[in-house]
Scaffold this motif. Structure first.
Motif, short mmCIF file in Angstrom:
data_model
loop_
_atom_site.label_atom_id
_atom_site.label_comp_id
_atom_site.label_asym_id
_atom_site.label_seq_id
_atom_site.Cartn_x
_atom_site.Cartn_y
_atom_site.Cartn_z
N CYS A 162 0.81 -1.21 0.00
CA CYS A 162 0.00 0.00 0.00
C CYS A 162 0.84 1.26 0.00
O CYS A 162 0.39 2.32 -0.42
N ALA A 163 2.08 1.17 0.50
CA ALA A 163 2.95 2.35 0.51
C ALA A 163 3.53 2.61 -0.88
O ALA A 163 4.18 3.62 -1.10
N CYS A 164 3.31 1.68 -1.81
CA CYS A 164 3.79 1.84 -3.19
C CYS A 164 2.62 1.64 -4.14
O CYS A 164 2.73 0.99 -5.17
N GLY A 176 5.11 -2.10 -7.96
CA GLY A 176 4.52 -0.98 -7.24
C GLY A 176 4.56 0.29 -8.06
O GLY A 176 5.28 0.37 -9.06
N ARG A 177 3.79 1.31 -7.60
CA ARG A 177 3.69 2.61 -8.28
C ARG A 177 3.47 2.43 -9.77
O ARG A 177 4.19 3.00 -10.59
N SER B 15 9.28 -4.53 -5.39
CA SER B 15 8.30 -4.12 -6.40
C SER B 15 8.73 -2.85 -7.10
O SER B 15 8.17 -2.46 -8.11
N LEU B 16 9.72 -2.16 -6.53
CA LEU B 16 10.25 -0.95 -7.15
C LEU B 16 11.62 -1.18 -7.75
O LEU B 16 12.31 -0.23 -8.13
N TYR B 47 9.11 4.24 2.44
CA TYR B 47 8.87 3.65 1.11
C TYR B 47 9.04 4.62 -0.05
O TYR B 47 9.30 4.19 -1.16
N GLY B 187 -4.13 -0.77 3.16
CA GLY B 187 -3.41 0.28 3.88
C GLY B 187 -2.55 -0.25 5.00
O GLY B 187 -1.93 0.51 5.73
N PHE B 189 0.58 -3.00 6.28
CA PHE B 189 1.69 -3.85 5.84
C PHE B 189 2.70 -4.08 6.96
O PHE B 189 3.82 -4.51 6.72
N LEU B 342 1.12 4.31 6.92
CA LEU B 342 0.59 5.45 6.20
C LEU B 342 0.65 5.16 4.70
O LEU B 342 1.72 4.87 4.16
N ALA B 343 -0.52 5.23 4.04
CA ALA B 343 -0.57 4.82 2.64
C ALA B 343 -1.60 5.63 1.88
O ALA B 343 -2.21 6.56 2.44
N GLY B 344 -1.81 5.27 0.65
CA GLY B 344 -2.75 5.98 -0.19
C GLY B 344 -2.09 7.19 -0.82
O GLY B 344 -0.89 7.16 -1.15
N PRO B 349 4.76 7.92 2.13
CA PRO B 349 4.11 6.78 2.78
C PRO B 349 5.14 5.92 3.50
O PRO B 349 6.32 5.91 3.13
N GLY B 350 4.70 5.22 4.52
CA GLY B 350 5.65 4.34 5.19
C GLY B 350 5.16 3.89 6.54
O GLY B 350 3.99 4.04 6.89
#
Lengths: 195, 518
Positions: A162-164, A176-177, B15-16, B47, B187, B189, B342-344, B349-350
């Protein structure tokens, strides 16, 4: 091969797509090894062997169905009596569990499986329009497999990324993103033989 | 000299592109003849800076991020292996304000240690809680947890010590510990970060719970969306067994505790504790009637302690330092720290671990930096899909079980999802009903059928002519009352929370005049 690919992408790819392309390169190797990607045939003896191996675990049905799906990519209805017999359950009990959980596929999936998060955090970051884009790009709605067997599109409700946000899974690889452009770039990196 | 470089293996960082960055650093180092040893850690939880690369210098770790593969030659040119300056340089990792101002009790090792290394865990203070627990009586361990004021971090907020005491006082030939790792709330993780970044902490917490209550077997019920966590947990369990921290004879004391990871299968309802037990027993995840509570008759009818991952991960420190130490943190009846996720639509976020009492505004603006889109914030959903939507005017609420409940909300698992002005709350309310319809186990009629009727009524309210809205609204309120009063578990019982809070605070989205939401 990897190094060559890195440098080819560096030269040819747009900067923001490079990492996604590389991620997908890794996942493609994985899809080649998955036996069910190109076939809907399956081996009844294998299912019985899985059930035999796991039958003494307490609450064995979930681990058995999980392993069957891992091996075959789906759980054919014909598995139900085989599993029921080995675990000494009724067919209704096995069918009940199989049909309760979203993960278990009762139809063979396409050669590429795309999962898109539909939950709130991804919604807040453009997930709804991303999902619309993906449906158009793949020509396929949620919960469906394309007629040519190239793609299955599945909704998921939170991937814990959710943070990405927004998040998508392409053949087991979490991204992500994700933007529509990045999604398209990732799809264009998939193995042509599996499209 | 070999330089140690830390890159997360956390699935969010991966994922990044963290794996690609790691590979590219190795290739570039080889090309330049630099000696580099890569350590893959969990994520620090910052993040927006992932993939974040850290380099170990003699006395500190310096961070660079977010690193793209294309930045790597330039990082080498800038001599980042000796802490050289570069556009992506963030200075000392532990001095980054977002991190430095946190009070990390439970997450103290996540992002720092190699999650696959038991020696790393022990050298960073791991297994001290278990050592102390082995020297105490079960009653004394339970007492420490009771004194700490630790409440369930999964959402219900039930005092953990009371659960443990109930199981301890129930005699049975077999008792179980179950870790609820079915972290389904959007939201959130925190569980994933612990399991991927510090899995031994969860194992230690469960082992202490087992010794305190007389349980000899445990299960981690892990959601199938977390394949990386499965891998880390299994490796950690194997390492703990080999080193004698799990098994038939824990550290030579003759105590027994066996641990197994079980995968869920994509059913949100299995995060509800009794549905989880059914699923572990190999059945449909149907909610059970309580009583009897699982602490007395749980898995296979035996006394079972079920705690969330974060709850269990808080235990080792509580036992090591004493319940009174943990109780020092927090406010009112909400003691200790809470890892807030903290997300969205938020710039930074993190994961933010702070004592209870910090306000939503501090989290969203001081830590989060406002919305990612730069447009004004319109709503925040606190506590997952069953949590309330709050408008900007209510952001001065402290995060505290009782304070949020008084505002018609809940802490839940500590997730906060931020929405900018583009959000339509009627659509969010409809989604809440849709999600409930999709995930309902079907046992209670108000949840199974009411959720579908709720979607339809919300659609009708939005399009109804002014004269017809009032009767539809009345029907929605009535339906929500029925769902909250007539459902066995929180899914049907709490789905009205996001729906009614959206209606109360954002009536204009339903085509209603501003004051009519009440």
């Amino acid at each position: 091969m990897t190094a060559k690919f890195v440098w080819m992408t560096l030269v040819l790819g747009r900067e923001q797509d490079i990492q996604f392309g590389l991620l997908l390169a890794a996942s493609q190797k994985w899809t080649h090894r998955v036996p069910w990607m190109s076939t809907t045939r399956w081996d009844k003896a294998k299912v019985a062997a899985i059930a035999q191996e796991l039958k003494d675990k307490p609450g064995a049905l979930m681990p058995v169905l999980r392993r069957v799906q891992d091996e075959l990519g789906w759980v054919p209805a014909e598995c139900v009596p085989i599993v029921a017999e080995v675990l000494n359950l009724s067919r209704a009990e096995v069918h009940g569990v199989l049909s309760f959980y979203h993960d278990f596929r009762r139809d063979p999936p396409g050669r590429n499986i795309i999962k898109v998060c539909r939950a709130e955090s991804c919604q807040a970051m453009g997930g709804v329009s991303l999902a619309e884009h993906i449906k158009r790009r793949l020509g396929c709605d949620f919960g469906h497999t394309r007629g040519d067997g190239s793609f299955t599109l599945e909704p998921v409700y939170c991937l814990g990324n959710c943070a990405c946000s927004p998040a998508v899974v392409i053949n087991g690889q979490l991204l992500g993103r994700v933007t529509p452009e990045r999604f398209d770039a990732a799809i264009s990196e998939l193995d042509e033989n599996l499209l | 000299m070999t330089v140690r470089v830390y890159i997360p293996r956390d699935s969010g960082a991966r994922s990044l592109g963290a794996d690609t960055v790691a590979r590219a650093i190795e290739l570039e180092a080889k090309k330049r003849g630099e000696q580099v040893s890569l350590v893959r850690t969990g994520s620090r939880g910052l993040y927006w800076l992932e993939p974040m690369v850290e380099v170990e210098l003699s006395d500190r770790r310096v961070a660079y991020g977010p690193v793209n593969v294309t930045d790597i030659p330039a990082l080498f040119d800038a001599d980042f292996l000796n802490g050289g300056n570069h556009r992506l340089a963030l200075g000392r990792a532990d001095e980054i304000p977002y991190l430095k101002s946190q009070e990390r009790l439970t997450f103290s090792r996540v992002g720092i240690v190699d999650p696959y290394s038991l020696p790393d865990y022990i050298s960073h203070g791991g297994y001290r809680g278990l050592e102390r627990a082995l020297a105490l009586s079960p009653e004394q361990i339970v007492e420490e947890v009771v004194v700490s004021g630790l409440r369930g971090r999964g959402g219900a907020g039930f005092p953990a010590g009371i659960k443990w005491r109930t199981t301890l006082q129930t005699s049975a030939s077999q008792k179980y510990i179950v870790a609820n790792a079915d972290e389904g709330d959007s939201g959130t993780f925190a569980d994933r970060m612990i399991m991927e970044g510090d899995p031994f902490l969860l194992i230690e917490g469960m082992t202490i719970a087992a010794i305190a209550t007389g349980a000899t077997e445990g299960f981690i019920y892990l959601r199938s969306e977390y394949p990386d966590a499965l891998h880390t947990l299994q490796a950690a369990i194997n390492a703990a067994v080999s080193a004698g921290y799990l098994g038939d004879n824990i550290l030579g004391t003759g105590r027994r505790f066996l641990l197994e990871v079980r995968m869920g299968a994509g059913a949100y309802i299995c995060g509800e504790e009794t549905a989880m037990l059914e699923s572990l027993e190999g059945k449909r995840g149907m909610v059970r009637f309580k009583p009897p509570v699982p602490a007395i008759a749980g898995l296979f009818g035996r006394p079972t302690v079920i705690n969330n991952v974060v709850t269990l991960a808080s235990v080792p420190l509580i036992v090591e330092r004493g319940g009174a130490f943990y109780k020092e943190y927090g406010v009112g009846r909400s003691r200790g720290t809470i890892p807030i996720q903290l997300a969205g639509n938020v710039k930074r976020p993190g994961l933010i671990e702070k004592p209870f009492g910090i306000t939503l505004r501090e989290i969203i603006y001081d830590y989060g930096g406002g919305t990612a889109s730069g447009r004004p914030l319109r709503a925040v959903q606190v506590g997952g899909p069953l949590g309330a939507y709050f408008p900007e005017s209510l952001l001065d609420q402290p995060i505290d079980y009782e304070a949020l409940a008084a505002q018609g909300g809940l802490v839940g698992h500590g997730g906060i999802v931020v929405f900018d002005e583009s959000v339509n709350l009627a659509r969010q309310a409809r989604y809440a009903m849709e999600f409930c319809a999709l995930e309902s186990c079907g046992k209670c009629t108000p949840c199974r059928i009411g959720s579908t009727r709720g979607m339809e009524i919300i659609d009708e309210i939005v399009v109804a002519r002014d004269g017809e809205k009032a009767s539809r609204l009345e029907l929605l309120r009535d339906l929500c009352d029925t769902m909250s009063a007539g459902s066995l578990c929180a899914l049907g019982g709490l789905t009205p929370l996001p729906v009614m809070s959206a209606l109360r605070h954002f009536p204009q989205d339903f085509g209603l005049p501003p004051s009519s939401g009440g």
